[in-house]
Design a protein around this motif. Sequence first.
Motif, PDB file in Angstrom:
ATOM      1  N   ARG A 120       0.831  -1.207   0.000  1.00  0.00           N
ATOM      2  CA  ARG A 120       0.000   0.000   0.000  1.00  0.00           C
ATOM      3  C   ARG A 120       0.865   1.255   0.000  1.00  0.00           C
ATOM      4  O   ARG A 120       0.570   2.223  -0.700  1.00  0.00           O
ATOM      5  N   THR A 123       2.672   1.477  -3.680  1.00  0.00           N
ATOM      6  CA  THR A 123       1.821   1.737  -4.848  1.00  0.00           C
ATOM      7  C   THR A 123       0.882   2.925  -4.658  1.00  0.00           C
ATOM      8  O   THR A 123       0.379   3.477  -5.643  1.00  0.00           O
ATOM      9  N   ARG A 125      -1.976   2.524  -3.502  1.00  0.00           N
ATOM     10  CA  ARG A 125      -3.291   1.915  -3.677  1.00  0.00           C
ATOM     11  C   ARG A 125      -3.669   1.146  -2.407  1.00  0.00           C
ATOM     12  O   ARG A 125      -2.813   0.839  -1.587  1.00  0.00           O
ATOM     13  N   THR A 126      -4.947   0.816  -2.283  1.00  0.00           N
ATOM     14  CA  THR A 126      -5.391   0.152  -1.053  1.00  0.00           C
ATOM     15  C   THR A 126      -5.945  -1.251  -1.261  1.00  0.00           C
ATOM     16  O   THR A 126      -5.983  -2.040  -0.320  1.00  0.00           O
ATOM     17  N   ALA A 181      -3.341  -2.848  -5.310  1.00  0.00           N
ATOM     18  CA  ALA A 181      -1.960  -2.681  -4.840  1.00  0.00           C
ATOM     19  C   ALA A 181      -1.167  -3.962  -5.055  1.00  0.00           C
ATOM     20  O   ALA A 181      -0.013  -3.926  -5.507  1.00  0.00           O
ATOM     21  N   ALA A 214       0.189  -3.742 -10.461  1.00  0.00           N
ATOM     22  CA  ALA A 214       0.056  -4.317  -9.122  1.00  0.00           C
ATOM     23  C   ALA A 214       1.282  -5.180  -8.807  1.00  0.00           C
ATOM     24  O   ALA A 214       1.964  -5.670  -9.716  1.00  0.00           O
TER      25      ALA A 214
END
Length: 399
Positions: A120, A123, A125-126, A181, A214
């Motif tokens: 997390r 990236t 992202r979650t 992620a 990812a």
Amino acid sequence: MPSIRQLFLSHVAKTNEMPLMLEVDHAKGIFIYDTTGKKYYDMNSGISVSSLGHCHPAVVDAVTEQVQKHMHTMVYGEHIHSPQAKYAGLLTAQLADGLDWVYFVMTGTETVEVAMKMVRKYTGRTEIFSCAGAYHGSTYGAEALRSDIEFTMNFAPGVPGVRHIGFNNEADLEKITTKTAAVIVEPVQAESGVIPPVDDYLIKLKTRCEEVGALLVLDEIQTGFGRTGHLFAHQKYNVTPDILLVAKSMGGGMPIGALVSSEEIFSSMIKKPALGHITTFGGHPVSCAAAYATLSTILDEDLPSKVLGKEKLILEQLKHPIIREVRSSGMMMAVELTKRKYLKHVVAKCMELGLIVDWFLFNDRSFRVAPPLIITDEQIVEACSILRKAMDYAEEKYN
């Protein structure tokens, strides 16, 4: 004065209502001995921990030497400890480019916790995917990766942002998007009853992750260090992860785990904030010394190359009318029985006859066979004879 058994029953917390109650006196090689002197074939290896067997001389010598020098001095990453540095160099020399930094922790589940934070952070992202039927540990974050709601509902709410795909399900790969992620996956699903990848699934998963940016995190906590017939399962199945998680057999019986990745990915944890993850006993010098001795022995004796021959011998020996199927990847095996009711009787009879096998978390028709990698052909034949006797008993009594 209370006996050890009485102290255990009165003061040691249990994880289920019916613990095995095997009172261990000592263990050597592939055998465990109880306090009466009874010998047990360890065909479980403490769930793939004791790959070199118990009290391997190289590991014992390394531990003894290190404890005479120093043990804990400072939390991870601040002091230079020779065992940490030497082991990191040896481990990364066996891996592909990009897997050249090692972060030491204490357990497999902690590697998963760090990985969830790191993907997390790196990236931005979650969303994190794991596979249905997977097991990645029992701490809060790792537990959130489990798909079985009947279990996780008792600890809800879990960590947000976790979703699930089917292992070996190519259609589900489309669920992985630019919001993702990482995907955290076992190269061989262990607790579902040893489910290997099929049709280049892991390669296709890696390709999809690359397409959307990812990260691929491979949990080799059970499969690592020769268990599948290669040093690591990702080498067997021709895919390189962005982050590799290892533990269990890594320490030759000592507690240790690690994440292996690139300098770029790890550096995301150094600032904003600093100390992105710290662990008091991660990289403990005694455990690292044991891990170095373990990996050196595996390499010097070329144990992974011998696994497939031993796997073949076990498969030849495990023939019985109540066996429906034996699934395996090296010496990581699940013996599935024709009737669910046979399972508990086979496992119990094995204990009575002096052999240890184990259950799976998510497969109630199969028992686990995962002996130390040092087991000899003669010991395999003897152990499988006991297994067949236990299955004879279950068939005759409960058919």
